[in-house]
Design an enzyme around this catalytic site. Sequence first.
Site, PDB file in Angstrom:
ATOM      1  N   CYS A  15      29.071  42.386  45.443  1.00 50.07           N
ATOM      2  CA  CYS A  15      28.631  41.337  46.355  1.00 50.07           C
ATOM      3  C   CYS A  15      27.399  40.624  45.806  1.00 50.07           C
ATOM      4  O   CYS A  15      26.281  41.120  45.920  1.00 50.07           O
ATOM      5  CB  CYS A  15      28.333  41.947  47.721  1.00 50.07           C
ATOM      6  SG  CYS A  15      27.709  40.757  48.909  1.00 50.07           S
TER       7      CYS A  15
ATOM      8  N   CYS B 163      24.780  39.616  48.348  1.00 52.44           N
ATOM      9  CA  CYS B 163      23.983  40.747  48.876  1.00 52.44           C
ATOM     10  C   CYS B 163      22.953  41.201  47.851  1.00 52.44           C
ATOM     11  O   CYS B 163      21.809  41.490  48.189  1.00 52.44           O
ATOM     12  CB  CYS B 163      24.841  41.975  49.170  1.00 52.44           C
ATOM     13  SG  CYS B 163      26.383  41.695  50.002  1.00 52.44           S
ATOM     14  N   ASP B 164      23.372  41.340  46.603  1.00 53.86           N
ATOM     15  CA  ASP B 164      22.563  42.072  45.630  1.00 53.86           C
ATOM     16  C   ASP B 164      21.946  41.212  44.535  1.00 53.86           C
ATOM     17  O   ASP B 164      21.150  41.705  43.734  1.00 53.86           O
ATOM     18  CB  ASP B 164      23.434  43.163  44.961  1.00 53.86           C
ATOM     19  CG  ASP B 164      23.901  44.198  45.975  1.00 53.86           C
ATOM     20  OD1 ASP B 164      23.165  44.444  46.948  1.00 53.86           O
ATOM     21  OD2 ASP B 164      25.004  44.742  45.801  1.00 53.86           O
TER      22      ASP B 164
END
Length: 306
Positions: free
Chosen positions: A132, A135-136
Amino acid sequence: MRDILIIGGGPAGLTAAIYSARANRAPLVLEGVAAGGQPMLAHLVENYPGFADGIRGPELVGAMRRQAERFGTEFVSEDATSVDFSLRPFTVTTGSGQRFEARSVIVAAGASPKMLGVPGESRLLGLGVSTCATCDGFFFRKRTVVVVGGGDTALEDALYLAEIAQAVTVVHRRDELRASKILANRAARHPKISFVWDSVVEEILGGDRVTGLRLVNLKTSQRTERPTDGVFLAIGHSPNTRIFAGQLDLTEAGYIRLRERSMTSVAGVFAAGDAHDGTYRQTVTAAGFGAMAAIDADRWLREQRP
Ligand code: NAP
């Protein structure tokens, strides 16, 4: 016998539970053995509204779960392994053989990112391996990253990461992208993005963090090692809908097809989140779909018993 049984304990299922419980439906959630859904993989969720400083994914879904519980949701930490939607009441059976009956069902079983299945991948998941980018990505500021895949997600991820990282390499197994032309052109023009063609990842290298990859060129069979700080897998997602095949109308890619608002091809069975949505796939949209399915299920139940 339940009024509403919810399959899936991610943001869609938990939000459906909050709404159903507050409508006095005392829902049961089969949250699965890996409860919490995809946010469990996110270090920090920074795009969920209401958390100005971001929130850890597990903390966010933990709070959703407590909220659902507070209003009377019951949880069973098992996976649904088979369903019978051909007769009412509907029946759902779990891995241990428990059998539940319900007047309506909300399927919020989510999707799973496809994995490569190469050595190093599962060991280094969360330690440089990510599924992701949104997200990261932030954790790779001024670092080098590799994105694996040649579709729209891979190029969107590459373009997103190029704003954060020092350099982004897209590794694709063919010499032609699957992605749309507009994304392909944008990525090709980006000074921080480069491509490695006809290549697959054979191994992800590193001790307690990712340090590199071993690649194989499929045309020449040549193996190379490439240092990198992060690997983003963007080789597609699979909706977790295998057990619904033959029971619900699914798209070719396995997503649940909706008929009317959030209702599936079976009256009384609703769907929410990544199990039917291959487009948005965000925590906030999954939560929104969960609320919609719960409202629709509640209305449908009222129509059945005026
Ligand atoms: P996708 O279109 O299925 O692309 C997956 C990519 O990963 C393909 O390039 C595929 O290679 C590669 N791949 C698959 N398995 C692999 C493996 N084991 N090893 C190496 N490479 C592998 O998936 P997606 O990019 O997630 O897109 C899914 C859907 O969402 C698509 O319909 C897409 O258009 C849509 N989407 C749209 C947008 C947008 O419009 N902005 C953004 C994201 C997603 P091959 O090409 O060789 O098959």
